[in-house]
Design a protein around this motif. Structure first.
Motif, PDB file in Angstrom:
ATOM      1  N   ALA A  44       0.836  -1.208   0.000  1.00 56.10           N
ATOM      2  CA  ALA A  44       0.000   0.000   0.000  1.00 56.10           C
ATOM      3  C   ALA A  44       0.870   1.257   0.000  1.00 56.10           C
ATOM      4  O   ALA A  44       0.567   2.230  -0.707  1.00 56.10           O
ATOM      5  N   ARG A  47       2.237   1.843  -3.415  1.00 58.36           N
ATOM      6  CA  ARG A  47       1.208   2.466  -4.269  1.00 58.36           C
ATOM      7  C   ARG A  47       1.197   3.976  -4.047  1.00 58.36           C
ATOM      8  O   ARG A  47       1.135   4.762  -5.004  1.00 58.36           O
ATOM      9  N   ASP A  48       1.269   4.409  -2.801  1.00 59.57           N
ATOM     10  CA  ASP A  48       1.270   5.845  -2.495  1.00 59.57           C
ATOM     11  C   ASP A  48       2.495   6.538  -3.093  1.00 59.57           C
ATOM     12  O   ASP A  48       2.395   7.628  -3.668  1.00 59.57           O
ATOM     13  N   ASP A  51       2.125   6.956  -6.824  1.00 54.06           N
ATOM     14  CA  ASP A  51       1.251   8.080  -7.180  1.00 54.06           C
ATOM     15  C   ASP A  51       2.020   9.398  -7.136  1.00 54.06           C
ATOM     16  O   ASP A  51       1.853  10.261  -8.010  1.00 54.06           O
ATOM     17  N   GLN A  83      -0.666   1.138 -11.270  1.00 50.08           N
ATOM     18  CA  GLN A  83      -1.032   1.275  -9.854  1.00 50.08           C
ATOM     19  C   GLN A  83      -2.474   0.847  -9.605  1.00 50.08           C
ATOM     20  O   GLN A  83      -2.812   0.401  -8.503  1.00 50.08           O
ATOM     21  N   ASP A  84      -3.313   0.967 -10.622  1.00 52.55           N
ATOM     22  CA  ASP A  84      -4.685   0.476 -10.483  1.00 52.55           C
ATOM     23  C   ASP A  84      -4.694  -1.041 -10.304  1.00 52.55           C
ATOM     24  O   ASP A  84      -5.499  -1.583  -9.537  1.00 52.55           O
ATOM     25  N   ARG A  86      -2.100  -2.645  -9.070  1.00 54.78           N
ATOM     26  CA  ARG A  86      -1.464  -2.874  -7.772  1.00 54.78           C
ATOM     27  C   ARG A  86      -2.502  -2.796  -6.650  1.00 54.78           C
ATOM     28  O   ARG A  86      -2.386  -3.448  -5.616  1.00 54.78           O
ATOM     29  N   GLN A  87      -3.523  -1.963  -6.877  1.00 61.32           N
ATOM     30  CA  GLN A  87      -4.584  -1.839  -5.881  1.00 61.32           C
ATOM     31  C   GLN A  87      -5.253  -3.186  -5.631  1.00 61.32           C
ATOM     32  O   GLN A  87      -5.761  -3.456  -4.537  1.00 61.32           O
ATOM     33  N   VAL A  90      -4.487  -5.324  -2.653  1.00 57.78           N
ATOM     34  CA  VAL A  90      -5.132  -5.087  -1.365  1.00 57.78           C
ATOM     35  C   VAL A  90      -5.990  -6.297  -0.987  1.00 57.78           C
ATOM     36  O   VAL A  90      -6.270  -6.547   0.197  1.00 57.78           O
TER      37      VAL A  90
END
Length: 268
Positions: A44, A47-48, A51, A83-84, A86-87, A90
């Motif tokens: 997570a 991912r940040d 971005d 990254q979408d 990678r989400q 979660v």
């Protein structure tokens, strides 16, 4: 009495093995749960950070020459799309961490079963000890009472042990099944992400390679100099010739005139 003693010893060994099995799961599932949870948290955070990187690439691209601007923007678009995907990682929280975490409750229930079995076994051992003492004193009525008590304790211990055997057997089957499911889910989620990552990174790489550096260099050079720069440069170069070069330039027409005069004299 010897048979009863051997039965107690056998159940003791069996119970210890069950305790070891439960303790082993408690230890290693707890460690796996913590490490997987840390893995999900780091994903997570990654991912940040990604971005932030995308935003900075967009900001930088806006200041650059045309080809570089387009190449960087296309790269940022692809990286953002990654990254979408990678989400989706979660999902590891629900598919991997939570099932492992649930074993905290499962282990507690198994320990309660073990405790009940140990209590029944201890009661049986106590009754066996009392029967042994009663037989040594040899009063017939007490002897019969002690044997009845021992029989009840033995039946209770046997029933509890069988229940524990079934419970632990189911526990082992469920544990193996859960381990297969948990790791299969982890692998599937990671494969989906990395498969898409390979596809997206390939496109991103091509976007960077397609940047025309020569064209952008020309654009950059043009931006440094005004449109009439070349003509003014030629004037400067002409004015900056050395005196020798200027003398040579003056002598050339004079020499040409002298040659023409000689030719004219000979013809006369």
């Amino acid at each position: 009495m010897m048979l009863l003693g051997r039965g107690l010893d056998a159940r003791d060994n069996q119970t210890r093995q069950m305790q070891d099995a439960v303790s082993n799961v408690e230890k290693h599932f707890g460690e796996l749960c913590q490490i997987f949870a840390g893995y999900v948290r780091k994903t997570a955070r990654l991912r940040d950070k990604a971005d932030l990187l995308v935003n900075e690439i967009y900001a930088y691209a806006a200041t650059e020459t045309p080809n570089l601007k387009v190449g960087l923007k296309n790269f940022a678009d692809e990286f953002s799309r990654l990254q979408d995907y990678r989400q989706a990682e979660v999902q590891l929280e629900a598919k991997v961490v939570e099932p492992l975490k649930s074993y905290g409750t499962i282990v507690k229930l198994k320990r309660d079963d073990l405790k009940a079995t140990l209590t029944a076994k201890n009661r049986e051992a106590k009754q066996l000890s009392q029967l042994e003492k009663t037989r040594q004193r040899n009063p017939s009525d007490l002897h019969i009472i002690a044997e009845n008590e021992l029989q009840r304790a033995t039946l209770d211990a046997t029933r509890t042990t069988r229940h524990l055997e079934e419970t632990i057997d189911n526990f082992e089957k469920q544990k193996i099944r859960d381990i297969k499911n948990i790791f299969s889910e982890f692998i599937t989620i990671e494969m989906l992400f990395h498969g898409k990552a390979l596809e997206i990174y390939t496109a991103a790489y091509q976007n960077i390679q397609n940047i025309d550096e020569n064209e952008d260099l020309e654009v950059f050079r043009s931006s440094l100099y005004p449109p009439d720069y070349q003509s003014r440069l030629d004037i400067v170069r002409a004015n900056s010739k050395s005196p020798l070069q200027r003398t040579g330039s003056l002598k050339s027409p004079l020499k040409t005139a002298q040659v023409r005069k000689k030719i004219h004299t000979k013809s006369l």
